[in-house]
Design a protein around this motif. Structure first.
Motif, mmCIF file in Angstrom:
data_model
loop_
_atom_site.group_PDB
_atom_site.id
_atom_site.type_symbol
_atom_site.label_atom_id
_atom_site.label_comp_id
_atom_site.label_asym_id
_atom_site.label_seq_id
_atom_site.Cartn_x
_atom_site.Cartn_y
_atom_site.Cartn_z
ATOM 1 N N GLY A 110 0.787 -1.223 0.000
ATOM 2 C CA GLY A 110 0.000 0.000 0.000
ATOM 3 C C GLY A 110 0.816 1.267 0.000
ATOM 4 N N GLU A 111 2.111 1.147 -0.079
ATOM 5 C CA GLU A 111 2.957 2.338 -0.019
ATOM 6 C C GLU A 111 3.714 2.570 -1.329
ATOM 7 N N GLY A 113 2.868 3.935 -3.997
ATOM 8 C CA GLY A 113 2.632 5.248 -4.586
ATOM 9 C C GLY A 113 3.702 6.252 -4.178
ATOM 10 N N GLY A 114 4.415 5.942 -3.108
ATOM 11 C CA GLY A 114 5.474 6.834 -2.650
ATOM 12 C C GLY A 114 6.864 6.321 -2.973
ATOM 13 N N VAL A 148 -6.499 -2.407 -5.920
ATOM 14 C CA VAL A 148 -5.215 -2.504 -5.219
ATOM 15 C C VAL A 148 -4.161 -1.832 -6.093
ATOM 16 N N LEU A 149 -3.884 -0.583 -5.796
ATOM 17 C CA LEU A 149 -3.056 0.208 -6.716
ATOM 18 C C LEU A 149 -1.597 -0.216 -6.724
ATOM 19 N N ASP A 150 -1.171 -1.003 -5.749
ATOM 20 C CA ASP A 150 0.179 -1.571 -5.822
ATOM 21 C C ASP A 150 0.352 -2.340 -7.133
ATOM 22 N N PHE A 152 -1.008 -1.677 -9.971
ATOM 23 C CA PHE A 152 -0.817 -0.689 -11.036
ATOM 24 C C PHE A 152 0.643 -0.212 -11.061
ATOM 25 N N TYR A 153 1.156 0.142 -9.897
ATOM 26 C CA TYR A 153 2.533 0.655 -9.837
ATOM 27 C C TYR A 153 3.540 -0.424 -10.263
#
Lengths: 305, 325
Positions: A110-111, A113-114, A148-150, A152-153
C-alpha cells in the motif's frame, strides 16, 4: 510471392530473436524460464495461477518476484506478524504451483505510490537480467478499476523493466557483475476481471498486446490449492465480508463460523467463479484472461510489410 | 477548474463562441441520444452518509458533477459532507486570497442547495498539486473516511483518460488510494488511538467530463426529478465568482440582435439575471439529455462500483446468499 517473402522475413526475425534469448544460461540448459512479477501474494495466483502452473508442469523453470510484503491484509494481526505469515504462505503457494524460487522485495504494502518508479523498475530489471526469462508475467497496468493500486505501480515498473532490460544503457553496472542485457520474447499482462473493457482489442494488431483466454482445466486444482495456502489473506477476506454484512444486519450462512473449512470453501467459490468469468464466450470451461504480447508483436510492422 | 476547461467555459475570452459551442455540443448530443445504448437505472444505495471528495469548489455542480445525485440522496435522508482538496485560488479574477475565500464561501452556499451543510477544505494549493505528496493527501482522506464513515463516496474517475486538469488527476488517485486502504487496520494505526475504526466505503460513484473520449464510460444512470435539477442549477449559479458573467449574456443578446432575433424569456432581464437564467437552462439541457438517452426525464450518469465489486469472483455469491440477521 509477396506473402511468401513476408513469411520468410518474419520467420528470420523471429529466429533472430530466439537466438538472442537462446544464448541465456537457462536456455543453454534447455529450460524455458518463466518469470512472474507480482505486487502481492494473491494477485498472480487469482489471475494467472492456472496458466503458470501449466507452463511449469510442461517443464519450464519458474521464478516469482513478490514486490510488497503484504503486511496490511490481515485481521487482528500486527503488520510485522502479517508480513511474516504471508511470506511463508506465499512461498508454500508458489511451491504448489511449481516455482523454483521466490524473491520477496519487501516493500510495504500500500505504499508503492510513494516509491520511485525508477527504483522499482531497476529492481525488477535486475531479475530479468538474472533469470533471462522466455516468458514474463506482469500485472496489467492498463486494467481499469483495479482497486489494489500496488498492482498498477508494479505493472508500470515491470513493463518498463522489460524494455530497459534489453538496452545496455540502462544500469551499466549490472553488466560489470555479469548481468547482460536480455530480450524477453513473450509477455503476459494479467489482472482479475475488474475492467469492463478488458476484452476490447487494442487499436492495432502489431506492437500492442491483445486479449487472450487460456484453458486452465488441467491445472485448476493446483491453482485452487495455491490460493487456499494464503491462509492469512483468506481469513482476512472472510472476516471483512462477515464484518460488512453484520454491520448492515446481514449474514452469509457459510461464514457463520469462520474456520479453515469455511474459508477454504469461500476460496473455492472465488476461484471457480473467476475461471467461469474468464471462460465466458470462449471454448473453455475454465480459463484465465490475459493481454498477450508474443514474439510477433515485437517486430515493428514496417518490417512485417 | 476553469483554468483547464475548454474555450466554451472561457467567459473572459470569447463568451459568444462559448455559448455557441455549448449549444452546438448540446445539439450533437441530442442527435446521438437516439442511438445511444441505455444504461441500467441505478437505485440509491442504503445508508446514511455520503461524502464528495473533489479537487475544486464547483466540481460537484456542473453538468458532469454529482449535484442531482446528492440532492436526491439528501432528500432521502442522507447526510452530506463535501471535501474540497484545493484552495481554488486560481478560480476567479480578483487575486489569489480573494478567490480562495470567496470560492469557499460560495461553495458552502452552493452545496446547501443540494442538502449538504458540511464543507471541509484541505486547502492544498490550486493547480500546483503535482508537488502535493500523494501519501500525505491520502492520509488526510483516510482520516476523514474513518471519522465520517460514509456509505457512499463520490469522486472523479481515477481511471478516466484525457483529464487535462492535473488537480483532478492527483485528487482522484489519492481518493482511489484512500478508498482502497481506509478499511485496513494496519494502515495508519495511529488513527485507532483516537477511537476511529477502519472503514471500507461500500459504494462509490466516479465521474469525469463526458466529452473526453472513451476513458470514462458510465455504467449507471441515476434518475432525478425537476426539483433535483432546479437545486443543482441553483447550486451552480451560486458559484458567482466564476459563473456570474453578465458580459456573456450581453454578447449573446447583441449577437442575436444583429440577426434580428431575441429570446423572449430573457426580455426585461438585466445581463446579470440573463446569464444566471442561461446557466440554469444549460443545467436542464444536460440533465434532460442524459435522461432522454436513458429513458428518463432527467438523469446523471456515473461509473458506479457497488458493495462487492472489488471481489469479482465473490460478488454474485455474496449477493445471492446473504440473508437478514
Amino acid at each position: 510471392m509477396n506473402f511468401l517473402k513476408q513469411r520468410m522475413t518474419t520467420t528470420l526475425l523471429v529466429a533472430s530473436l530466439l537466438l538472442v534469448f537462446g544464448s541465456s544460461p537457462a536456455a543453454a540448459a534447455d529450460k524455458k524460464v518463466v518469470l512472474v512479477i507480482t505486487a502481492d501474494a494473491s494477485d498472480y495466483i487469482l489471475a494467472a495461477g492456472g496458466t503458470i502452473a501449466k507452463m511449469l508442469d510442461a517443464g519450464a523453470e519458474g521464478y516469482l518476484v513478490r514486490v510488497t510484503n503484504d503486511d496490511k491484509d490481515s485481521w487482528d494481526l500486527t503488520p510485522e506478524e502479517t508480513a511474516r505469515r504471508t511470506r511463508e504462505e506465499s512461498e508454500q503457494a508458489a511451491k504448489i504451483l511449481g516455482f523454483k524460487e521466490v524473491e520477496s522485495l519487501g516493500y510495504r504494502a500500500g505504499e508503492l505510490g510513494g516509491v520511485s518508479p525508477t527504483e522499482l523498475r531497476d529492481r525488477i530489471l535486475f531479475y530479468i537480467r538474472l533469470y533471462k526469462p522466455a516468458v514474463l508475467f506482469i500485472p496489467n497496468p492498463y486494467a481499469e478499476y483495479v482497486e489494489v493500486l500496488d498492482r498498477f505501480y508494479v505493472g508500470q515498473a515491470a513493463e518498463d523493466a522489460r524494455r530497459a532490460a534489453s538496452l545496455s544503457n540502462y544500469q551499466p553496472p549490472f553488466a560489470v557483475v555479469g548481468l547482460e542485457t536480455h530480450v524477453t520474447p513473450e509477455l503476459y499482462y494479467y489482472a482479475q476481471p475488474f475492467d469492463p473493457r478488458r476484452r476490447e482489442a487494442e487499436s492495432t494488431a502489431t506492437f500492442v498486446p491483445q486479449p487472450k483466454a487460456l484453458d486452465i482445466a488441467s491445472t485448476f486444482d493446483k491453482k485452487l490449492r495455491a490460493a487456499q495456502a494464503l491462509k492469512t489473506i483468506n481469513h482476512s477476506t472472510a472476516m471483512r465480508i462477515k464484518d460488512r454484512l453484520e454491520s448492515t444486519d446481514r449474514r452469509l450462512p457459510l461464514l457463520d463460523e469462520i474456520n479453515e473449512e469455511s474459508v477454504n470453501r469461500l476460496v473455492e467459490i472465488n476461484i471457480h467463479k473467476l475461471a467461469e468469468i474468464a471462460a465466458k464466450d470462449t471454448e473453455h470451461s475454465q480459463a484465465e484472461e490475459f493481454h498477450y504480447a508474443g514474439v510477433e508483436y515485437q517486430i515493428p510492422s514496417k518490417y512485417l510489410q | 477548474m476553469r483554468g483547464y476547461e475548454l474555450t466554451i467555459y472561457d467567459k473572459a475570452a470569447r463568451p459568444v463562441w462559448g455559448i455557441g459551442l455549448r449549444l452546438a455540443a448540446f445539439c450533437a448530443f441530442t442527435c446521438l441520444a437516439g442511438i445511444a445504448q441505455r444504461l441500467p437505472v441505478g437505485t440509491i444505495p442504503p445508508g446514511n452518509r455520503l461524502m464528495i471528495i473533489e479537487a475544486h469548489h464547483d466540481d460537484h455542480t456542473w453538468q458532469w458533477g454529482f449535484g442531482g445525485l446528492a440532492a436526491r440522496m439528501t432528500d432521502q435522508g442522507y447526510e452530506g459532507i463535501l471535501v474540497r482538496v484545493s484552495n481554488d485560488e486560481k478560480d476567479g479574477d480578483d487575486g489569489y486570497p480573494h478567490n480562495d475565500m470567496v470560492n469557499l464561501r460560495e461553495c458552502k452556499a452552493a452545496v446547501a442547495h443540494i442538502g449538504i451543510d458540511s464543507v471541509i477544505s484541505l486547502n492544498w494549493r490550486n493547480d500546483y498539486m503535482d508537488s502535493t505528496p500523494l501519501q500525505e493527501l491520502r492520509a488526510q482522506l483516510i482520516l476523514l473516511i474513518r471519522k465520517y464513515r460514509p456509505d457512499v463516496l463520490m469522486a472523479y474517475d481515477p481511471w478516466g483518460h484525457y483529464d487535462r486538469n492535473p488537480d483532478h488527476r492527483k485528487v482522484s488517485r489519492a481518493v482511489a488510494e484512500a478508498y482502497w486502504m481506509a478499511g485496513y487496520a494496519n494502515v495508519h494505526p495511529e488513527h485507532l488511538r483516537l477511537g476511529l475504526k477502519p472503514h471500507r466505503v461500500p459504494h462509490i460513484y466516479f465521474t469525469q467530463r463526458g466529452d473526453y473520449g472513451k476513458g470514462h464510460e458510465p455504467n449507471v444512470a441515476v434518475a432525478h426529478d425537476a426539483s433535483h435539477v432546479r437545486r443543482k442549477a441553483n447550486a451552480m449559479v451560486a458559484h458567482r465568482n466564476i459563473y456570474h458573467q453578465p458580459q456573456t449574456a450581453r454578447s449573446i443578446r447583441d449577437e442575436l440582435r444583429k440577426q434580428g432575433l431575441h429570446v423572449p424569456e430573457l426580455d426585461g432581464l438585466s445581463d446579470g439575471e440573463a446569464i444566471d437564467q442561461i446557466e440554469k437552462w444549460y443545467m436542464y439541457w444536460s440533465s434532460e439529455r442524459y435522461g432522454r438517452e436513458n429513458g428518463l426525464d432527467y438523469a446523471e450518469v456515473f461509473y458506479q462500483r457497488a458493495e462487492w465489486d472489488h471481489r469479482p469472483g465473490l460478488t454474485e455469491y455474496v449477493k445471492n446468499n446473504a440473508v437478514s440477521q
